[in-house]
Design an enzyme around this catalytic site. Sequence first.
Site, short mmCIF file in Angstrom:
data_model
loop_
_atom_site.label_atom_id
_atom_site.label_comp_id
_atom_site.label_asym_id
_atom_site.label_seq_id
_atom_site.Cartn_x
_atom_site.Cartn_y
_atom_site.Cartn_z
N HIS A 27 0.84 -1.19 0.00
CA HIS A 27 0.00 0.00 0.00
C HIS A 27 0.88 1.25 0.00
O HIS A 27 1.28 1.73 1.06
CB HIS A 27 -0.91 0.00 1.24
CG HIS A 27 -1.80 -1.19 1.33
ND1 HIS A 27 -1.34 -2.44 1.68
CD2 HIS A 27 -3.14 -1.31 1.13
CE1 HIS A 27 -2.35 -3.29 1.69
NE2 HIS A 27 -3.45 -2.64 1.36
N ASN A 184 -7.93 11.42 4.06
CA ASN A 184 -7.72 11.54 2.61
C ASN A 184 -8.98 11.25 1.80
O ASN A 184 -8.98 11.35 0.57
CB ASN A 184 -6.57 10.65 2.15
CG ASN A 184 -6.81 9.17 2.41
OD1 ASN A 184 -7.92 8.67 2.29
ND2 ASN A 184 -5.75 8.46 2.76
N HIS A 258 -4.09 3.11 -3.41
CA HIS A 258 -4.25 2.62 -2.03
C HIS A 258 -3.50 1.31 -1.81
O HIS A 258 -2.63 1.23 -0.94
CB HIS A 258 -5.73 2.42 -1.68
CG HIS A 258 -5.94 1.75 -0.36
ND1 HIS A 258 -5.93 2.43 0.83
CD2 HIS A 258 -6.13 0.44 -0.05
CE1 HIS A 258 -6.12 1.57 1.82
NE2 HIS A 258 -6.25 0.36 1.31
N ARG A 345 -16.73 -18.65 39.16
CA ARG A 345 -16.58 -17.18 39.10
C ARG A 345 -16.38 -16.63 40.52
O ARG A 345 -15.64 -15.67 40.72
CB ARG A 345 -17.79 -16.53 38.43
CG ARG A 345 -19.11 -16.75 39.13
CD ARG A 345 -20.24 -15.95 38.52
NE ARG A 345 -21.50 -16.24 39.18
CZ ARG A 345 -22.49 -15.37 39.34
NH1 ARG A 345 -22.36 -14.15 38.87
NH2 ARG A 345 -23.60 -15.71 39.94
N SER A 372 -21.24 -9.49 38.06
CA SER A 372 -21.49 -10.83 37.52
C SER A 372 -20.20 -11.59 37.23
O SER A 372 -20.13 -12.80 37.42
CB SER A 372 -22.30 -10.72 36.22
OG SER A 372 -23.57 -10.17 36.47
N ASP A 457 -31.42 -17.07 30.91
CA ASP A 457 -31.13 -16.02 29.92
C ASP A 457 -31.17 -16.55 28.49
O ASP A 457 -31.24 -15.77 27.54
CB ASP A 457 -29.77 -15.38 30.20
CG ASP A 457 -29.86 -14.31 31.27
OD1 ASP A 457 -30.99 -13.90 31.60
OD2 ASP A 457 -28.81 -13.89 31.79
N HIS A 461 -27.45 -15.89 25.21
CA HIS A 461 -26.38 -15.69 26.19
C HIS A 461 -25.64 -16.98 26.54
O HIS A 461 -24.69 -16.95 27.32
CB HIS A 461 -26.96 -15.08 27.47
CG HIS A 461 -27.25 -13.62 27.35
ND1 HIS A 461 -28.02 -13.09 26.35
CD2 HIS A 461 -26.85 -12.56 28.11
CE1 HIS A 461 -28.11 -11.77 26.49
NE2 HIS A 461 -27.39 -11.43 27.55
N ARG A 508 -21.45 -19.81 36.19
CA ARG A 508 -22.39 -19.08 37.02
C ARG A 508 -22.88 -19.96 38.16
O ARG A 508 -23.06 -19.50 39.29
CB ARG A 508 -23.59 -18.63 36.18
CG ARG A 508 -24.63 -17.85 36.97
CD ARG A 508 -25.91 -17.66 36.19
NE ARG A 508 -26.84 -16.78 36.89
CZ ARG A 508 -28.09 -16.59 36.52
NH1 ARG A 508 -28.58 -17.20 35.47
NH2 ARG A 508 -28.87 -15.77 37.21
#
Length: 650
Positions: A27, A184, A258, A345, A372, A457, A461, A508
């Site tokens: 380029h 440009n 380009h 978690r 969470s 959920d 999810h 979870r």
Amino acid sequence: MNKQHNNLANCIRFLSIDAVQKANSGHPGMPMGMADVVTVLFKNFLKFNPRNPDWLNRDRFILSAGHGSMLLYSLLYLTGYKSISLKNIKEFRQLKSICAGHPEFHPKSGIETTTGPLGQGIGNAVGLAIAESILEKKIGSNLFNHKTYVLAGDGCLMEGISHEAMSLAGHLKLKNLVMLFDNNSVSIDGPTSLAVSDNFKKRFESYGWNYLNINGHNTDEIFKALQKVQNAKKPTVISCKTKIGFGSPNKSGKSSSHGSPLGFDEIELVRKKLKWRYKPFEIPKNLLKEWRKIGEKGLSLEKKWNKIYHKNKYKINELFNQDFSKELKSEKIESIKELSPLATRKASEKTLIRLTKKVNALIGGSADLAGSNNTKTKSHKILEPGKFKGNYIHYGVREHAMGAIMNGLKLHSKFIPYGGTFLIFSDYCKPAIRLSALMELQIIYIMTHDSIGLGEDGPTHQPVEQLSGLRAIPNLNVLRPADRMETIECWEIALKSKNTPSILSLTRQNLKPIRKKYSNINMCSFGAYEVLRTGKKIDLTILASGSEVNLAVETSHKLAKDRIYSKVISMPCFNLFDNQTKNFRDKILRETKNIISIEAASTDCWKKYIGINGLSFGIDTFGKSAPYKDIYKHFGLTVQNIVNKSKKSI
């Protein structure tokens, strides 16, 4: 423009033109268009030392528009970096050349980051500017007072990551951040008006940035704009109106300059127009001498800085204290005392509570999911607009920028960044994760809610194919612990992996403890290991990871009642396992003819372990919205179903 400036800028232009032509690929347009701007920047403002490319207080120059890589390579060669020789430039885009098609990060080279995917460099630049701001506040402005300059093009600013990163930078008032916008108005398909009609001034000012508009070929305007940003109170965009392919009679201002070589005939016309009488790759001695003088100005700057540095070095050492062994050992001992079900978690949070009290190099954060992801502890102090003494970043709902910013934080110095989101949203930050792996950066991604186990959920999810996709990325440790002990060990792996990013895939839902005895050995570091054996002679090997290790253990016990004996292998990390010796891998996988795998995700990545006759229990469709135990039952991830099908296969 004076003749001396023109000649210096033309050194960049013609090295770029000639390298692209020789490679027959590349380029040339952007280096030709931005040569004037970067010449003024490097000559008059950029603080750098080619003799010590990793000088801590250097200004950072980031080429977000990575396709224009010859601009960077030309600058590094001209200013005297040992990493780039004229021979390297002649080998542009060739195998094993440091002058790759797009810049690839190399320590001590002047190539500050890997760019090419447009917009990534903007996120990196924000991370670099945050790191400088933290060090300035915690160590002192006499030691850390540098800027980050990022060169971005129209394409970078079309990418969504530019909005995410610039919005956060404006919010934080990163006064040390300067964007050089190569305005440009040309893209690959033609004029940018085909797809964009943004009012850039209003857009950037709405983020809280200064906006300066200049002619990118007028040295006075370039100089005055760069002079003005030296004392800015917030980040600044300098919109440089340039001509792509500047100097080309037939291709200047057109998309044809380009991403393709100009061609020999056109190059001859450029030489005539710009009055460049030299052969390809020839830089006159007097001009090379001038460029080398520009590079040498950093020697005295660093020498002066070193006097202050040596008096305050201990402060930096204290900040980057990374001794975490005692904290992790204490956490392991504590986990044996509390053998109750716990989500991984939450186990990660407990580990972080200890680490954040002692490990100063950790910079935490989350994409608006701190509660969470369990990424924030009482020891954290939040980074706020203009206030950078903290160690926790609220990234907002900006997963992609979070990943790129963490890459920038790590590229700056010895910080260890970690950031959290749901595993499903790893898709939003995948390009940044991939670059973490490519650059061999120690980044820790905390990805929670890692399966159908998140429940109600629903499929939007619930990650299914994400684990498989992430495991396919080279040099990425995807760590999926089965309980609190494994979570601690996975954190230890992530903290010791200096050249490999890590993903902690966390649940979870609560999980029963698998490991109930203390061990000095980090079993997860083997990638896979035996956690249960129901007989000396066994008929079945059961492989599982994360939350499904519990299911595997229950299945193994159930089979034993029917005199079918088995072993359960926890596989927290495929990458680590695959790097073990053949003898070790065979001991895990070749003891029995019959092998099954259990994981509440896509099954395809398990096939290399279980073989064509093995059974893989998982999910190869989208999830469901329901209580998680009902979903597991719906997909046949139950003890009874696995037992029944395993019996038939033996």
